[in-house]
Enzyme design. Structure first.
Site, PDB file in Angstrom:
ATOM      1  N   GLN A 126       0.833  -1.208   0.000  1.00 10.94           N
ATOM      2  CA  GLN A 126       0.000   0.000   0.000  1.00 10.94           C
ATOM      3  C   GLN A 126       0.869   1.261   0.000  1.00 10.94           C
ATOM      4  O   GLN A 126       1.597   1.506   0.970  1.00 10.94           O
ATOM      5  CB  GLN A 126      -0.888  -0.005   1.263  1.00 10.94           C
ATOM      6  CG  GLN A 126      -1.800   1.207   1.391  1.00 10.94           C
ATOM      7  CD  GLN A 126      -2.530   1.246   2.731  1.00 10.94           C
ATOM      8  OE1 GLN A 126      -2.048   0.686   3.713  1.00 10.94           O
ATOM      9  NE2 GLN A 126      -3.676   1.875   2.774  1.00 10.94           N
ATOM     10  N   GLY A 127       0.769   2.067  -1.040  1.00 13.94           N
ATOM     11  CA  GLY A 127       1.552   3.306  -1.133  1.00 13.94           C
ATOM     12  C   GLY A 127       0.688   4.526  -0.890  1.00 13.94           C
ATOM     13  O   GLY A 127       0.375   5.261  -1.833  1.00 13.94           O
ATOM     14  N   TYR A 128       0.282   4.720   0.358  1.00 11.30           N
ATOM     15  CA  TYR A 128      -0.502   5.912   0.725  1.00 11.30           C
ATOM     16  C   TYR A 128       0.403   6.941   1.424  1.00 11.30           C
ATOM     17  O   TYR A 128       0.611   8.030   0.944  1.00 11.30           O
ATOM     18  CB  TYR A 128      -1.635   5.525   1.687  1.00 11.30           C
ATOM     19  CG  TYR A 128      -2.938   5.092   1.047  1.00 11.30           C
ATOM     20  CD1 TYR A 128      -2.973   4.475  -0.193  1.00 11.30           C
ATOM     21  CD2 TYR A 128      -4.152   5.289   1.711  1.00 11.30           C
ATOM     22  CE1 TYR A 128      -4.172   4.069  -0.753  1.00 11.30           C
ATOM     23  CE2 TYR A 128      -5.360   4.897   1.152  1.00 11.30           C
ATOM     24  CZ  TYR A 128      -5.370   4.290  -0.075  1.00 11.30           C
ATOM     25  OH  TYR A 128      -6.562   3.892  -0.626  1.00 11.30           O
ATOM     26  N   SER A 129       0.946   6.546   2.611  1.00  6.55           N
ATOM     27  CA  SER A 129       1.635   7.516   3.481  1.00  6.55           C
ATOM     28  C   SER A 129       2.930   8.017   2.868  1.00  6.55           C
ATOM     29  O   SER A 129       3.613   7.304   2.132  1.00  6.55           O
ATOM     30  CB  SER A 129       1.959   6.865   4.824  1.00  6.55           C
ATOM     31  OG  SER A 129       0.805   6.329   5.386  1.00  6.55           O
ATOM     32  N   GLU A 244     -10.181  -1.295   5.276  1.00  2.64           N
ATOM     33  CA  GLU A 244      -8.974  -1.549   6.078  1.00  2.64           C
ATOM     34  C   GLU A 244      -9.324  -1.580   7.559  1.00  2.64           C
ATOM     35  O   GLU A 244      -8.776  -2.375   8.315  1.00  2.64           O
ATOM     36  CB  GLU A 244      -7.935  -0.450   5.791  1.00  2.64           C
ATOM     37  CG  GLU A 244      -6.611  -0.663   6.528  1.00  2.64           C
ATOM     38  CD  GLU A 244      -5.545   0.386   6.178  1.00  2.64           C
ATOM     39  OE1 GLU A 244      -5.791   1.232   5.313  1.00  2.64           O
ATOM     40  OE2 GLU A 244      -4.473   0.315   6.795  1.00  2.64           O
ATOM     41  N   SER A 380      -4.586   6.914  12.716  1.00  2.00           N
ATOM     42  CA  SER A 380      -4.344   6.848  14.176  1.00  2.00           C
ATOM     43  C   SER A 380      -5.666   6.956  14.945  1.00  2.00           C
ATOM     44  O   SER A 380      -6.677   7.449  14.411  1.00  2.00           O
ATOM     45  CB  SER A 380      -3.397   7.967  14.607  1.00  2.00           C
ATOM     46  OG  SER A 380      -4.102   9.195  14.601  1.00  2.00           O
ATOM     47  N   ASN A 381      -5.630   6.529  16.214  1.00  2.00           N
ATOM     48  CA  ASN A 381      -6.860   6.553  17.008  1.00  2.00           C
ATOM     49  C   ASN A 381      -7.376   7.980  17.235  1.00  2.00           C
ATOM     50  O   ASN A 381      -8.582   8.204  17.321  1.00  2.00           O
ATOM     51  CB  ASN A 381      -6.624   5.834  18.345  1.00  2.00           C
ATOM     52  CG  ASN A 381      -6.626   4.324  18.153  1.00  2.00           C
ATOM     53  OD1 ASN A 381      -6.575   3.832  17.023  1.00  2.00           O
ATOM     54  ND2 ASN A 381      -6.690   3.580  19.246  1.00  2.00           N
ATOM     55  N   GLU A 382      -6.451   8.938  17.295  1.00  2.00           N
ATOM     56  CA  GLU A 382      -6.901  10.340  17.451  1.00  2.00           C
ATOM     57  C   GLU A 382      -7.720  10.750  16.210  1.00  2.00           C
ATOM     58  O   GLU A 382      -8.765  11.392  16.315  1.00  2.00           O
ATOM     59  CB  GLU A 382      -5.697  11.287  17.605  1.00  2.00           C
ATOM     60  CG  GLU A 382      -4.962  11.170  18.938  1.00  2.00           C
ATOM     61  CD  GLU A 382      -4.041   9.957  19.003  1.00  2.00           C
ATOM     62  OE1 GLU A 382      -3.688   9.411  17.943  1.00  2.00           O
ATOM     63  OE2 GLU A 382      -3.695   9.541  20.128  1.00  2.00           O
TER      64      GLU A 382
HETATM   65  C1  LIG Z   1       3.694  -0.412  11.512  1.00  2.00           C
HETATM   66  C2  LIG Z   1       3.067   0.518  10.529  1.00  2.00           C
HETATM   67  C3  LIG Z   1       2.700   0.066   9.282  1.00  2.00           C
HETATM   68  C4  LIG Z   1       2.175   0.931   8.336  1.00  2.00           C
HETATM   69  N1  LIG Z   1       1.909   0.452   7.075  1.00  2.00           N
HETATM   70  C5  LIG Z   1       1.532   1.327   6.106  1.00  2.00           C
HETATM   71  C6  LIG Z   1       1.412   0.887   4.742  1.00  2.00           C
HETATM   72  O1  LIG Z   1       1.595  -0.296   4.417  1.00  2.00           O
HETATM   73  N2  LIG Z   1       1.091   1.800   3.811  1.00  2.00           N
HETATM   74  C7  LIG Z   1       0.866   3.119   4.105  1.00  2.00           C
HETATM   75  O2  LIG Z   1       0.550   3.886   3.204  1.00  2.00           O
HETATM   76  N3  LIG Z   1       0.970   3.559   5.385  1.00  2.00           N
HETATM   77  C8  LIG Z   1       1.304   2.704   6.380  1.00  2.00           C
HETATM   78  N4  LIG Z   1       1.450   3.157   7.680  1.00  2.00           N
HETATM   79  C9  LIG Z   1       1.316   4.589   7.939  1.00  2.00           C
HETATM   80  C10 LIG Z   1       0.156   4.975   8.834  1.00  2.00           C
HETATM   81  O3  LIG Z   1      -1.051   4.987   8.116  1.00  2.00           O
HETATM   82  C11 LIG Z   1       0.507   6.371   9.412  1.00  2.00           C
HETATM   83  O4  LIG Z   1       1.594   6.178  10.294  1.00  2.00           O
HETATM   84  C12 LIG Z   1      -0.647   6.984  10.151  1.00  2.00           C
HETATM   85  O5  LIG Z   1      -1.661   7.374   9.270  1.00  2.00           O
HETATM   86  C13 LIG Z   1      -0.187   8.233  10.973  1.00  2.00           C
HETATM   87  O6  LIG Z   1       0.527   9.124  10.164  1.00  2.00           O
HETATM   88  P1  LIG Z   1       1.971   9.634  10.583  1.00  2.00           P
HETATM   89  O7  LIG Z   1       2.818   8.477  10.971  1.00  2.00           O
HETATM   90  O8  LIG Z   1       2.462  10.523   9.490  1.00  2.00           O
HETATM   91  O9  LIG Z   1       1.744  10.484  11.910  1.00  2.00           O
HETATM   92  P2  LIG Z   1       1.250  11.995  11.993  1.00  2.00           P
HETATM   93  O10 LIG Z   1       0.120  12.223  11.052  1.00  2.00           O
HETATM   94  O11 LIG Z   1       2.430  12.889  11.880  1.00  2.00           O
HETATM   95  O12 LIG Z   1       0.671  12.043  13.467  1.00  2.00           O
HETATM   96  C14 LIG Z   1       1.523  12.163  14.621  1.00  2.00           C
HETATM   97  C15 LIG Z   1       0.635  12.205  15.859  1.00  2.00           C
HETATM   98  O13 LIG Z   1      -0.230  13.362  15.815  1.00  2.00           O
HETATM   99  C16 LIG Z   1      -1.591  12.975  15.927  1.00  2.00           C
HETATM  100  N5  LIG Z   1      -2.416  13.826  15.049  1.00  2.00           N
HETATM  101  C17 LIG Z   1      -2.143  14.167  13.759  1.00  2.00           C
HETATM  102  N6  LIG Z   1      -3.123  14.942  13.257  1.00  2.00           N
HETATM  103  C18 LIG Z   1      -4.055  15.086  14.241  1.00  2.00           C
HETATM  104  C19 LIG Z   1      -5.321  15.752  14.337  1.00  2.00           C
HETATM  105  N7  LIG Z   1      -5.826  16.422  13.309  1.00  2.00           N
HETATM  106  N8  LIG Z   1      -6.004  15.650  15.505  1.00  2.00           N
HETATM  107  C20 LIG Z   1      -5.513  14.949  16.560  1.00  2.00           C
HETATM  108  N9  LIG Z   1      -4.302  14.301  16.531  1.00  2.00           N
HETATM  109  C21 LIG Z   1      -3.599  14.360  15.393  1.00  2.00           C
HETATM  110  C22 LIG Z   1      -1.637  11.531  15.453  1.00  2.00           C
HETATM  111  O14 LIG Z   1      -2.716  10.832  16.026  1.00  2.00           O
HETATM  112  C23 LIG Z   1      -0.309  10.989  15.970  1.00  2.00           C
HETATM  113  O15 LIG Z   1      -0.409  10.635  17.325  1.00  2.00           O
HETATM  114  C24 LIG Z   1       1.958   2.299   8.658  1.00  2.00           C
HETATM  115  C25 LIG Z   1       2.284   2.770   9.940  1.00  2.00           C
HETATM  116  C26 LIG Z   1       2.842   1.898  10.871  1.00  2.00           C
HETATM  117  C27 LIG Z   1       3.216   2.456  12.230  1.00  2.00           C
END
Ligand SMILES: Cc1cc2nc3c(=O)[nH]c(=O)nc-3n(C[C@H](O)[C@H](O)[C@H](O)COP(=O)(O)OP(=O)(O)OC[C@H]3O[C@@H](n4cnc5c(N)ncnc54)[C@H](O)[C@@H]3O)c2cc1C
Length: 395
Positions: A126-129, A244, A380-382
């Site tokens: 999955q190439g989202y993040s 998902e 994330s849960n938030e």
């Molecule tokens: C083990 C693992 C596997 C993964 N696999 C994939 C994958 O296969 N493909 C893919 O595309 N992605 C993948 N991900 C990415 C995952 O979807 C992102 O890590 C996730 O969406 C959070 O984004 P971020 O890491 O950039 O954190 P950030 O968006 O930078 O968030 C950092 C913190 O701030 C909080 N936060 C951010 N915005 C808000 C808001 N508006 N309100 C309240 N709190 C907020 C978040 O909850 C978090 O605690 C994976 C992540 C992990 C850890």
């Protein structure tokens, strides 16, 4: 609403239970029980076994090779799989891309890719993040520019789970930088062997390699690899995320983990008494068991609703939050029950750890740290709380 299983559901449960007893290889269930990283070969072996039975793509309709189960049957199947310690079915092809192609893909795309997902020819990631585009996914910057019959892609994806094994990646790319954020995104399929793709491992805190960075430098793919309409990829992205999150609650896994925690707490002595008799520890177990029972009912309510009304809605966010909070609490309780025996990382199993058997390995510190991910991935849960506030509480 009657939430009890019908006679047919119970017969189905018995059929699944018997099938798993006869067909789940012991070396695979042992590996799951011990909680380590599953290798590619083992995942492929289990997928192939389920595919022969027609039980791999449980959420696909019959016309595409699914078993045609109801949501409740799928839930029973998942519960039984957890009970038997079978591996989770990898979601990227089966529960993410599959439903997307079925809803938005052309007939050619469906005919080409879906059978290859089922028979294991193509392993998807999955190439989202991206760095800077996780929670705020719509700010993604990976750029796809049309040049004749091709897309030329430049940019970077990150956290790409098991990308090191993947044959293909489905990517969200910015195709109109002048449109509003959500409107200029397209959903494009990319062969990982295309020149210009580089996969670099990210090492996790416990030493495991399950996620990667993926770099794109002038990567050329056919224009026909676009799924759905150009610049309308955000609708597809959201559709995929609902799928998902549905399985992420992991009710069956938590039920297993609860039994393991109780067994560990019965064996572990603190001040000469079994830990389970410690009032503070027992109270935490009781609380998490109550939460788990409540989540089981919530899960069933949603399944019965989905059965009569169709696709799951934003309420899957409730399951994602509660499911992961419960699972992490159980991992924490298990780690506390193990005490010093929780410390060893894989490859450093000591007598102390062996004393408790496979369940202890499954709950050592390495697994505890690895499990922190569940409240982050899939949104994330938030962010799930924000979704619930906006969509269900109408605030
Ligand atoms: C083990 C693992 C596997 C993964 N696999 C994939 C994958 O296969 N493909 C893919 O595309 N992605 C993948 N991900 C990415 C995952 O979807 C992102 O890590 C996730 O969406 C959070 O984004 P971020 O890491 O950039 O954190 P950030 O968006 O930078 O968030 C950092 C913190 O701030 C909080 N936060 C951010 N915005 C808000 C808001 N508006 N309100 C309240 N709190 C907020 C978040 O909850 C978090 O605690 C994976 C992540 C992990 C850890």
């Amino acid at each position: 609403m009657d939430l009890s299983y019908s006679a047919e559901d119970i017969a189905f449960r018995d059929e699944v239970r018997a099938y798993l007893a006869d067909n789940l290889p012991k070396h695979i269930s042992d590996a799951v029980r011990e909680g380590g990283e599953m290798g590619k070969a083992m995942i492929e072996e289990w997928h192939a076994i389920l595919n022969r039975k027609g039980w791999l793509a449980t959420i696909w309709p019959k016309e595409f090779g699914g078993p045609g189960w109801t949501p409740v049957q799928r839930h029973i199947f998942e519960e039984e799989c957890c009970r038997a310690y079978s591996p989770r079915i990898l979601p990227f092809g089966i529960s993410m891309l599959g439903p997307v192609l079925q809803k938005f893909g052309t007939k050619e795309q469906q005919d080409h890719y879906l059978p290859r997902i089922l028979d294991g020819t193509d392993w998807w990631c999955q190439g989202y993040s991206e760095p800077g585009a996780g929670s705020d996914l719509a700010s993604l910057k990976t750029r796809a520019v049309r040049e004749g019959d091709e897309w030329v892609i430049n940019g970077q994806k990150t956290w790409t789970t098991l990308g090191q094994h993947a044959d293909w990646i489905f990517c969200l790319c910015r195709t109109d930088p002048d449109a509003k954020q959500q409107q200029g995104i397209s959903f494009i399929l990319v062969d990982m062997k295309t020149p210009g793709i580089e996969v670099r491992p990210i090492k996790l805190i416990e030493g495991g390699h399950e996620v990667n960075e993926v770099f794109f430098t002038d990567v050329r793919v056919p224009y026909g690899n676009l799924v759905g309409e150009e610049n309308k990829g955000w609708t597809i992205a959201k559709y995929l995320l609902t799928h998902e999150r549905t399985g992420i609650a992991g009710v069956g896994f938590s039920m297993q983990a609860l039994e393991e925690v109780k067994a560990l707490a019965r064996k572990t002595l603190r001040n000469g008494k079994p830990l389970i008799e410690d009032p503070l520890f027992a109270a935490r177990i009781a609380q998490v068991e109550i939460d788990l029972e409540a989540m089981k009912i919530t899960n069933l309510r949603m399944l019965f609703k989905a059965q009569s009304q169709g696709a799951p809605g934003p309420e899957t966010s409730i399951l994602k939050i509660k499911g992961t909070v419960i699972h992490q609490e159980l991992k924490d309780l298990a780690r506390r029950a193990l005490g010093p025996a929780a410390a060893p990382f894989p490859g450093h199993v000591t007598d102390g750890n062996l004393m408790f058997g496979p369940a202890a390995t499954a709950h050592n510190a390495a697994r505890y740290f690895n499990n922190r991910k569940t409240s982050i991935f899939g949104g994330s849960n938030e962010i799930q709380r924000n979704i619930l506030t906006k969509t269900m509480l109408e605030l």
